[in-house]
Design a protein around this motif. Structure first.
Motif, PDB file in Angstrom:
ATOM      1  N   LEU A  17       0.816  -1.216   0.000  1.00 38.55           N
ATOM      2  CA  LEU A  17       0.000   0.000   0.000  1.00 38.55           C
ATOM      3  C   LEU A  17       0.845   1.260   0.000  1.00 38.55           C
ATOM      4  N   GLY A  18       2.170   1.119   0.014  1.00 42.39           N
ATOM      5  CA  GLY A  18       3.026   2.293  -0.005  1.00 42.39           C
ATOM      6  C   GLY A  18       3.099   2.997   1.323  1.00 42.39           C
ATOM      7  N   LEU A  19       2.781   2.294   2.419  1.00 37.02           N
ATOM      8  CA  LEU A  19       2.813   2.904   3.737  1.00 37.02           C
ATOM      9  C   LEU A  19       4.129   2.593   4.409  1.00 37.02           C
ATOM     10  N   SER A  20       4.400   3.253   5.528  1.00 34.29           N
ATOM     11  CA  SER A  20       5.612   2.953   6.289  1.00 34.29           C
ATOM     12  C   SER A  20       5.225   2.617   7.710  1.00 34.29           C
ATOM     13  N   LEU A  21       5.776   1.518   8.194  1.00 38.08           N
ATOM     14  CA  LEU A  21       5.532   1.137   9.576  1.00 38.08           C
ATOM     15  C   LEU A  21       6.434   1.924  10.498  1.00 38.08           C
ATOM     16  N   PRO A  22       5.966   2.301  11.686  1.00 37.18           N
ATOM     17  CA  PRO A  22       6.839   2.969  12.633  1.00 37.18           C
ATOM     18  C   PRO A  22       8.033   2.092  12.962  1.00 37.18           C
ATOM     19  N   ALA A  23       9.196   2.758  13.110  1.00 33.49           N
ATOM     20  CA  ALA A  23      10.381   2.013  13.529  1.00 33.49           C
ATOM     21  C   ALA A  23      10.154   1.446  14.917  1.00 33.49           C
ATOM     22  N   ALA A  24      10.690   0.261  15.164  1.00 31.05           N
ATOM     23  CA  ALA A  24      10.546  -0.348  16.477  1.00 31.05           C
ATOM     24  C   ALA A  24      11.185   0.546  17.520  1.00 31.05           C
ATOM     25  N   ALA A  25      10.425   0.899  18.537  1.00 28.07           N
ATOM     26  CA  ALA A  25      10.893   1.867  19.514  1.00 28.07           C
ATOM     27  C   ALA A  25      11.726   1.192  20.580  1.00 28.07           C
ATOM     28  N   ALA A  26      12.863   1.808  20.919  1.00 29.05           N
ATOM     29  CA  ALA A  26      13.607   1.381  22.089  1.00 29.05           C
ATOM     30  C   ALA A  26      12.823   1.821  23.314  1.00 29.05           C
ATOM     31  N   ASP A  27      13.204   1.330  24.452  1.00 25.49           N
ATOM     32  CA  ASP A  27      12.499   1.660  25.689  1.00 25.49           C
ATOM     33  C   ASP A  27      13.018   3.000  26.206  1.00 25.49           C
ATOM     34  N   LEU A  28      12.485   4.073  25.644  1.00 27.96           N
ATOM     35  CA  LEU A  28      12.952   5.414  25.997  1.00 27.96           C
ATOM     36  C   LEU A  28      11.963   6.082  26.942  1.00 27.96           C
ATOM     37  N   PRO A  29      12.457   6.810  27.938  1.00 25.89           N
ATOM     38  CA  PRO A  29      11.597   7.344  29.002  1.00 25.89           C
ATOM     39  C   PRO A  29      10.966   8.695  28.672  1.00 25.89           C
ATOM     40  N   CYS A  30      10.627   8.946  27.398  1.00 25.40           N
ATOM     41  CA  CYS A  30      10.037  10.237  27.045  1.00 25.40           C
ATOM     42  C   CYS A  30       9.114  10.048  25.853  1.00 25.40           C
ATOM     43  N   LEU A  31       8.109  10.911  25.759  1.00 20.41           N
ATOM     44  CA  LEU A  31       7.210  10.904  24.609  1.00 20.41           C
ATOM     45  C   LEU A  31       7.749  11.767  23.481  1.00 20.41           C
ATOM     46  N   THR A  32       8.560  12.774  23.835  1.00 19.46           N
ATOM     47  CA  THR A  32       9.172  13.668  22.859  1.00 19.46           C
ATOM     48  C   THR A  32      10.656  13.784  23.163  1.00 19.46           C
ATOM     49  N   ALA A  33      11.481  13.645  22.136  1.00 18.11           N
ATOM     50  CA  ALA A  33      12.929  13.793  22.284  1.00 18.11           C
ATOM     51  C   ALA A  33      13.368  15.099  21.631  1.00 18.11           C
ATOM     52  N   ARG A  34      14.286  15.784  22.275  1.00 15.30           N
ATOM     53  CA  ARG A  34      14.846  17.008  21.704  1.00 15.30           C
ATOM     54  C   ARG A  34      15.895  16.644  20.650  1.00 15.30           C
ATOM     55  N   LEU A  35      15.786  17.240  19.475  1.00 11.41           N
ATOM     56  CA  LEU A  35      16.850  17.186  18.477  1.00 11.41           C
ATOM     57  C   LEU A  35      17.503  18.565  18.489  1.00 11.41           C
ATOM     58  N   LEU A  75      14.209  16.183   8.173  1.00 15.77           N
ATOM     59  CA  LEU A  75      14.437  14.814   8.634  1.00 15.77           C
ATOM     60  C   LEU A  75      13.563  14.470   9.842  1.00 15.77           C
ATOM     61  N   ALA A  76      13.433  15.414  10.770  1.00 15.17           N
ATOM     62  CA  ALA A  76      12.592  15.177  11.945  1.00 15.17           C
ATOM     63  C   ALA A  76      11.133  15.015  11.545  1.00 15.17           C
ATOM     64  N   ASP A  77      10.669  15.858  10.629  1.00 10.58           N
ATOM     65  CA  ASP A  77       9.282  15.748  10.168  1.00 10.58           C
ATOM     66  C   ASP A  77       9.039  14.401   9.500  1.00 10.58           C
ATOM     67  N   ALA A  78      10.018  13.960   8.685  1.00 13.21           N
ATOM     68  CA  ALA A  78       9.869  12.666   8.014  1.00 13.21           C
ATOM     69  C   ALA A  78       9.837  11.534   9.025  1.00 13.21           C
ATOM     70  N   ALA A  79      10.697  11.604  10.032  1.00 14.78           N
ATOM     71  CA  ALA A  79      10.712  10.570  11.068  1.00 14.78           C
ATOM     72  C   ALA A  79       9.385  10.539  11.821  1.00 14.78           C
ATOM     73  N   ASN A  80       8.855  11.717  12.125  1.00 17.13           N
ATOM     74  CA  ASN A  80       7.585  11.785  12.849  1.00 17.13           C
ATOM     75  C   ASN A  80       6.433  11.260  11.992  1.00 17.13           C
ATOM     76  N   ARG A  81       6.447  11.552  10.697  1.00 20.44           N
ATOM     77  CA  ARG A  81       5.403  11.010   9.817  1.00 20.44           C
ATOM     78  C   ARG A  81       5.484   9.491   9.753  1.00 20.44           C
ATOM     79  N   GLY A  82       6.696   8.964   9.923  1.00 21.27           N
ATOM     80  CA  GLY A  82       6.868   7.521   9.900  1.00 21.27           C
ATOM     81  C   GLY A  82       6.568   6.841  11.215  1.00 21.27           C
ATOM     82  N   GLY A  83       6.139   7.616  12.220  1.00 19.73           N
ATOM     83  CA  GLY A  83       5.743   7.032  13.487  1.00 19.73           C
ATOM     84  C   GLY A  83       6.830   6.980  14.537  1.00 19.73           C
ATOM     85  N   ALA A  84       7.751   7.939  14.517  1.00 20.38           N
ATOM     86  CA  ALA A  84       8.845   7.958  15.489  1.00 20.38           C
ATOM     87  C   ALA A  84       8.319   7.969  16.921  1.00 20.38           C
ATOM     88  N   LYS A  85       8.882   7.101  17.749  1.00 12.94           N
ATOM     89  CA  LYS A  85       8.540   7.048  19.174  1.00 12.94           C
ATOM     90  C   LYS A  85       9.831   6.965  19.958  1.00 12.94           C
TER      91      LYS A  85
END
Length: 322
Positions: A17-35, A52-62
């Motif tokens: 379907l041309g979609l992207s699955l979120p990358a598997a999240a490590a066990d990180l203690p925050c909902l938002t990370a500072r770049l 790059l950050a926007d693209a990562a977030n669209r891909g389901g960054a956690k």
């Protein structure tokens, strides 16, 4: 009737379907990370990392990425802030070679090995440009002039990438330049246009606007191959100078980050580089994808620093006592 879709099947459906699955999240203690981007909002580096950050977030960054600009002191302020953060994956740091130059100049105690390498992401070649009235039209002619009695006045910003470009050219060729230090690219361009300097380093966008019938002549591009947008401009290598020089942007974490956190961000940013919006922005900024994973990126830093330290020592510019 409901059907359970196994993970492999779900991945296949996503691809179809041309979609992207979120990358598997490590066990990180925050909902938002500072770049942390240690340069101002709207700069080329800032725009690239925001894309790059926007693209990562669209891909389901956690966790999601939030760009935070902390400019000042040629990137030292933001870099030191990022280095002091907990290595838990909630702070990520944008970097390029200013990390090395600040250490070499003695303005920062941080170097590549005081952080954790994650990934090199992009490479941006620059151009060597001369005034239209300069007595030389090619790099070999410029080098010949540099060896002459009057020499060549090369404009650069002391201790930064433009300075090291001419140090590296001198190292490869044996030619010496009369270095004229100016505050930034705008000042260097003005000095080139009014004849105060003979040659300088410019970014591709500025060079394209000023060449042709304009007041600037581009002598070389510093990439490995000619650029698609400037096919008539030869590389340094084509003109006998064995040098590829690019501004290389990447991401690092505070020292002590766990391998799974490093892998999380390495994978996340590698995927973001494939986003079509990122690809379009990179081309607009004369930049190409240059991904290296954690181990290769650490090797890149080690090799680059060894060379830049050597040429800085030869030029009497090296300040640390190591």
């Amino acid at each position: 009737m409901r059907f359970a879709i196994s993970l492999p099947v779900a991945a296949m459906v996503s691809v179809c379907l041309g979609l992207s699955l979120p990358a598997a999240a490590a066990d990180l203690p925050c909902l938002t990370a500072r770049l942390i981007v240690p340069w101002g909002s709207g700069s080329g580096t800032d725009l690239i990392f925001r894309a790059l950050a926007d693209a990562a977030n669209r891909g389901g960054a956690k966790p999601r990425l939030e760009v935070v600009n902390l400019s000042g002191e040629e990137g030292v302020r933001g870099t030191e802030t990022g280095a002091r953060a907990r290595p838990d994956g909630c702070t990520v740091l944008a970097v390029h070679q200013s990390l090395m130059t600040s250490y070499i100049a003695g303005t920062s105690k941080l170097n590549w090995n005081t952080l954790t390498s994650v990934a090199r992401l992009t490479r941006t070649p620059v151009v060597v440009a001369a005034g239209i009235e300069a007595a030389f039209k090619t790099m070999p002619e410029m080098l010949e002039a540099a060896r002459g009695p009057e020499g060549v006045k090369a404009g650069s910003t002391e201790g930064l990438a433009s300075h090291f470009l001419f140090l590296l050219i001198a190292d490869r060729t044996g030619a010496a330049f009369n270095q004229v230090f100016l505050e930034g690219m705008r000042e260097r361009l003005n000095a080139l246009l009014d004849g105060t300097i003979d040659v300088t380093e410019l970014n591709q966008a500025i060079a394209r606007r000023l060449t042709g019938e304009g007041p600037v002549r581009v002598l070389a591009v510093t990439s490995a191959d000619r650029l698609v947008d400037s096919p008539d401009v030869p590389t340094l290598r084509e003109q006998g100078i064995d040098l590829v020089f690019t501004i290389d942007r990447g991401v690092m974490l505070p020292k002590g980050a766990k391998p799974e956190v490093v892998e999380h961000y390495s994978t996340l940013f590698e995927a973001a580089l494939g986003d079509p919006r990122v690809t379009a922005l990179l081309r607009e900024h004369g930049t190409v994808e240059g991904y290296l994973g954690p181990k290769a990126y650490a090797g890149y830093w080690q090799d680059s620093f060894a060379e830049w330290r050597r040429v800085a020592k030869d030029a009497g510019l090296y300040k640390p006592n190591d």
